[in-house]
Design an enzyme around this catalytic site. Structure first.
Site, PDB file in Angstrom:
ATOM      1  CD1 TRP A 170      24.301  41.516  43.150  1.00  0.00           C
ATOM      2  CD2 TRP A 170      25.648  41.556  41.366  1.00  0.00           C
ATOM      3  NE1 TRP A 170      25.457  42.174  43.500  1.00  0.00           N
ATOM      4  CE2 TRP A 170      26.307  42.218  42.433  1.00  0.00           C
ATOM      5  CE3 TRP A 170      26.304  41.468  40.145  1.00  0.00           C
ATOM      6  CZ2 TRP A 170      27.587  42.774  42.302  1.00  0.00           C
ATOM      7  CZ3 TRP A 170      27.576  42.021  40.021  1.00  0.00           C
ATOM      8  CH2 TRP A 170      28.200  42.663  41.079  1.00  0.00           C
ATOM      9  CG  ASP A 218      24.565  35.096  41.131  1.00  0.00           C
ATOM     10  OD1 ASP A 218      25.301  34.630  42.025  1.00  0.00           O
ATOM     11  OD2 ASP A 218      24.717  36.236  40.641  1.00  0.00           O
ATOM     12  CE  LYS A 272      30.076  39.616  46.632  1.00  0.00           C
ATOM     13  NZ  LYS A 272      29.407  39.397  45.369  1.00  0.00           N
TER      14      LYS A 272
HETATM   15  C1  LIG Z   1      29.267  39.923  44.032  1.00  0.00           C
HETATM   16  C2  LIG Z   1      28.212  39.303  43.179  1.00  0.00           C
HETATM   17  C3  LIG Z   1      28.413  39.072  41.805  1.00  0.00           C
HETATM   18  C4  LIG Z   1      29.674  39.475  41.091  1.00  0.00           C
HETATM   19  O1  LIG Z   1      30.731  38.717  41.521  1.00  0.00           O
HETATM   20  P1  LIG Z   1      32.191  38.840  40.884  1.00  0.00           P
HETATM   21  O2  LIG Z   1      32.887  37.692  41.497  1.00  0.00           O
HETATM   22  O3  LIG Z   1      32.723  40.181  41.290  1.00  0.00           O
HETATM   23  O4  LIG Z   1      32.056  38.740  39.412  1.00  0.00           O
HETATM   24  C5  LIG Z   1      27.397  38.462  41.096  1.00  0.00           C
HETATM   25  N1  LIG Z   1      26.257  38.091  41.691  1.00  0.00           N
HETATM   26  C6  LIG Z   1      26.030  38.302  42.997  1.00  0.00           C
HETATM   27  C7  LIG Z   1      24.746  37.871  43.606  1.00  0.00           C
HETATM   28  C8  LIG Z   1      26.999  38.911  43.785  1.00  0.00           C
HETATM   29  O5  LIG Z   1      26.786  39.127  45.095  1.00  0.00           O
END
Ligand SMILES: *Cc1c(COP(=O)(O)O)cnc(C)c1O
Length: 361
Positions: A101, A172, A196
């Protein structure tokens, strides 16, 4: 109706109590005569919903007043672009790459402007955090970007390893936000896709220090400008109203669980149990991540004999355990044990894993 134990990486399990409340309120929210999905985002009812959601989130995370909370769309992936659009201001930013990511975030930012890789653990297959000597920071960077929980590789940066580097820290936190207390004041900006650990997909949370607002060039689209979104209470245009409502119910549920400290205690117990099962399996199961940065939310593991993978997944499904297949880039299995995944679910999983190993070892 049967709800199985759900280990999906995302969209992921939601607390059953939240789903039941949403079901109860589906046709008529609090006497409004319609569903939350059917009401104006500018009406009194929805205004109360979003304001309560923000207040509860602020209380849960201890978000200081000088931070804005934005309820946006586009997922964390949109933030990979929107953050450099807003914060670069013609300068360069640093990225620490610790998994898929943060690597994607770094690549996307390269489309927007100048960014540097300050450290990467890719040569170690993203199984550890970089040590201090490996991190080459630009003291003039517009910001430093990290992913505090790598959902695919199962690498988590413990809060005590978050150091002040003198530049705004952008994180993030998509896959571990709300899983434990976090020192918000150490960050310039925190972002997370909702699906999540917060609520349904379609909502993205951005928590940003007000000093970082208003730096975007006029050339970026209005809807991408954090300052405009903040001025308009995330309602420049129609926000993802139903997802915000469900997130609000999740925040109330979290408060009833003892807040983030309460969640951390349960999450630590779940993670301890699962890693112990892997480590005590005599090599039948393996997690490759350094013990000092193993994720308490996403636990990838492989079977010593990959020919058993299909049987593992089939038997797991038959035992009522969903979505254990690992991400294709790392193979094997992955159990995502977010807030809504109970200790009982992890016990069911580890009982199954022990039994499967005994039968096939
Ligand atoms: C799932 C995830 C993303 C991407 O998320 P989207 O909402 O599908 O764009 C980005 N960073 C992390 C750490 C993730 O777990």
């Amino acid at each position: 109706m049967t709800r199985l134990w759900n280990f999906s990486a995302g969209p992921a399990a939601l607390p059953e109590a939240v789903l039941r409340q949403a079901q109860e309120e589906m046709l008529d929210w609090h006497g409004a005569g319609c569903s939350v999905m059917e009401m104006s985002h500018r009406g009194n009812e929805f205004t109360a919903i979003i304001e309560q959601a923000e207040a509860d989130l602020r209380e849960l995370m201890g978000i200081p007043e000088q931070y804005k909370v934005l309820f946006l769309q586009g997922g964390a992936t949109q933030q990979f672009a929107q953050i450099p659009m807003n914060l670069l201001a013609g300068r360069s930013a640093d990225y620490i790459v610790t998994g898929s990511w943060s690597k994607k975030a770094f690549k996307e930012a390269q489309r927007v402007g100048t960014v540097r890789c300050a450290a990467t653990t890719e040569s170690s297959h993203f199984t550890r955090l970089p040590v201090a000597e490996e991190i080459k920071l630009d003291p003039f960077a517009a910001y430093l970007h990290v992913c505090t929980n790598e959902t695919i590789h199962g690498v988590e940066i413990p809060a005590e390893r978050i150091a002040d580097t003198g530049v705004p820290l952008v994180a993030d936190m998509s896959s571990h936000i709300l899983s434990r207390p976090v020192p918000v004041e150490k960050f310039g900006l925190i972002y997370a896709g909702a699906q999540k650990n917060i609520g349904p997909s379609g909502l993205t949370l951005v928590i940003v220090h007000r000093d970082l607002l208003g730096m975007a060039p006029l050339s970026i689209p209005t809807v991408m400008d954090f300052a405009v979104m903040a001025e308009n209470g995330s309602m420049l245009n129609t926000p993802p109203t139903y997802a915000i409502y469900i997130a609000g119910l999740v925040f109330k549920w979290l408060k009833a669980q003892g807040g983030l400290a309460g969640m951390a205690a349960v999450n630590d117990e779940k993670a301890r149990l699962l890693y112990q099962t892997i480590d005590n399996s005599g090599g039948f199961y393996t997690n490759p991540v350094d013990p000092d940065c193993r994720s308490a939310m996403n636990v990838p593991f492989t079977l010593a004999n990959p020919e058993l993978d299909a049987a593992f997944l089939a038997d797991a499904k038959a035992a009522g355990l969903l979505s254990l297949k690992g991400h294709k880039s790392v193979g094997g299995m992955r159990a995502s044990i977010y807030n809504a995944v109970s200790l009982a679910a992890v016990q069911a999983l580890t009982d199954f894993m022990n039994d499967f190993a005994k039968r096939n070892g």
